[in-house]
Design a protein around this motif. Structure first.
Motif, PDB file in Angstrom:
ATOM      1  N   PRO A   8       0.835  -1.210   0.000  1.00  0.00           N
ATOM      2  CA  PRO A   8       0.000   0.000   0.000  1.00  0.00           C
ATOM      3  C   PRO A   8       0.862   1.250   0.000  1.00  0.00           C
ATOM      4  O   PRO A   8       1.912   1.304   0.640  1.00  0.00           O
ATOM      5  N   THR A   9       0.439   2.235  -0.752  1.00  0.00           N
ATOM      6  CA  THR A   9       1.183   3.489  -0.815  1.00  0.00           C
ATOM      7  C   THR A   9       0.764   4.397   0.331  1.00  0.00           C
ATOM      8  O   THR A   9      -0.234   4.159   1.018  1.00  0.00           O
ATOM      9  N   GLU A  10       1.531   5.463   0.532  1.00  0.00           N
ATOM     10  CA  GLU A  10       1.176   6.430   1.566  1.00  0.00           C
ATOM     11  C   GLU A  10      -0.207   7.027   1.309  1.00  0.00           C
ATOM     12  O   GLU A  10      -0.973   7.286   2.240  1.00  0.00           O
ATOM     13  N   ILE A  11      -0.527   7.224   0.031  1.00  0.00           N
ATOM     14  CA  ILE A  11      -1.810   7.834  -0.321  1.00  0.00           C
ATOM     15  C   ILE A  11      -2.960   6.920   0.088  1.00  0.00           C
ATOM     16  O   ILE A  11      -3.987   7.378   0.614  1.00  0.00           O
ATOM     17  N   SER A  12      -2.796   5.620  -0.112  1.00  0.00           N
ATOM     18  CA  SER A  12      -3.883   4.677   0.189  1.00  0.00           C
ATOM     19  C   SER A  12      -4.067   4.469   1.690  1.00  0.00           C
ATOM     20  O   SER A  12      -5.074   3.900   2.116  1.00  0.00           O
ATOM     21  N   LYS A  13      -3.125   4.925   2.504  1.00  0.00           N
ATOM     22  CA  LYS A  13      -3.208   4.713   3.956  1.00  0.00           C
ATOM     23  C   LYS A  13      -4.008   5.806   4.670  1.00  0.00           C
ATOM     24  O   LYS A  13      -4.205   5.723   5.888  1.00  0.00           O
TER      25      LYS A  13
END
Length: 268
Positions: A8-13
């Motif tokens: 998971p990317t930072e954006i998806s977190k």
């Protein structure tokens, strides 16, 4: 077939529930201690947008909490507010907390992913140079020649939304960025630190970052300006410096107007 796990990317977190709770915790500080106002959100565009703002407040900048509190109060938590941030924010034990509340590493990949996902990305092109500007220059828009934000908006195909804030640089009396002091102590060579700001505040008086003074309860007003569609206004392959000059020009006009309205330092 074997499923392929993707990191998971930072954006998806981003966690809307946690973000809403945090906004509930800090809103009394923003509305009470700083009597903050956010104006102009009526013209904020739908979808992805790059908010370009001046940066104020030294060690305790309130620009992001003030904007995010006003934005979420008006639009709810369906669209995340991301803030491009220095890597140092992601090295401590609460790094995950920052990521889940919308702080992401400042790089082009993160900015483009967040913008293309429909998120609102806040960037402070002036960075440390801006946030530690002398109080006597508090109403000057100066990004120290940094123009990367223009390319970020173009690459993602989103508008630039300029925003200006006044009052944050009155939280202490900022005397100097201290570039000469950082150089004299060889911090620029030893630690790649180019700024060692000198200020006067409460309760310790004179400070060069340490001792840490408490921010004064200065009134902060943020004005969100009309969105700028870069490609529509300047063409598909614009002169980046020309776009940057235009953005800074409209921001300076708006900041000058806020300064004219301000009657007293700190009190507003």
């Amino acid at each position: 077939m074997t499923a392929i796990d993707t990191e998971p990317t930072e954006i998806s977190k981003w966690d809307p529930g946690l973000t809403e709770r945090v906004m509930g915790w800090i809103r009394p500080l923003i509305k009470g201690y700083h009597r903050a106002e956010v104006r102009g959100l009526e013209s904020f565009p739908p979808g992805g947008a790059l908010v370009v703002s001046n940066h104020s407040g030294g060690l305790f900048p309130m620009d992001v909490p003030v904007f995010a509190s006003g934005f979420y109060e008006k639009f709810g938590y369906d669209r995340p507010v991301y803030t491009l941030s220095h890597d140092v924010l992601f090295t401590g034990p609460i790094a995950d907390f920052f990521v889940r509340t919308g702080f992401i590493r400042a790089n082009h990949e993160n900015a483009e992913e967040a913008l293309r996902s429909g998120g609102v990305v806040v960037v402070f092109p002036g960075g440390d140079y801006d946030v530690y500007r002398p109080t006597l220059s508090e109403n000057t828009i100066d990004f120290d020649g940094r123009t990367g934000y223009v390319r970020a908006a173009l690459n993602a195909g989103v508008p630039i939304v300029p925003a200006v804030a006044i009052g944050g640089q009155e939280s202490q009396l900022y005397l100097s960025r201290g570039t000469w002091l950082a150089h004299a102590l060889r911090l620029d060579k030893l630690m790649r630190v180019k700024i060692l700001p000198i200020s006067v505040g409460f309760p310790f008086g004179l400070s060069a970052v340490l001792p840490v003074n408490v921010p004064l309860p200065t009134k902060i007003v943020m004005q969100v300006l009309e969105p700028i569609d870069v490609a529509e206004q300047f063409g598909e392959d614009p002169d980046i410096d020309e776009v940057d000059a235009h953005v800074r020009h409209v921001m300076q006009k708006a900041l000058d107007k806020l300064a004219e309205e301000r009657r007293l330092p700190i009190l507003g």
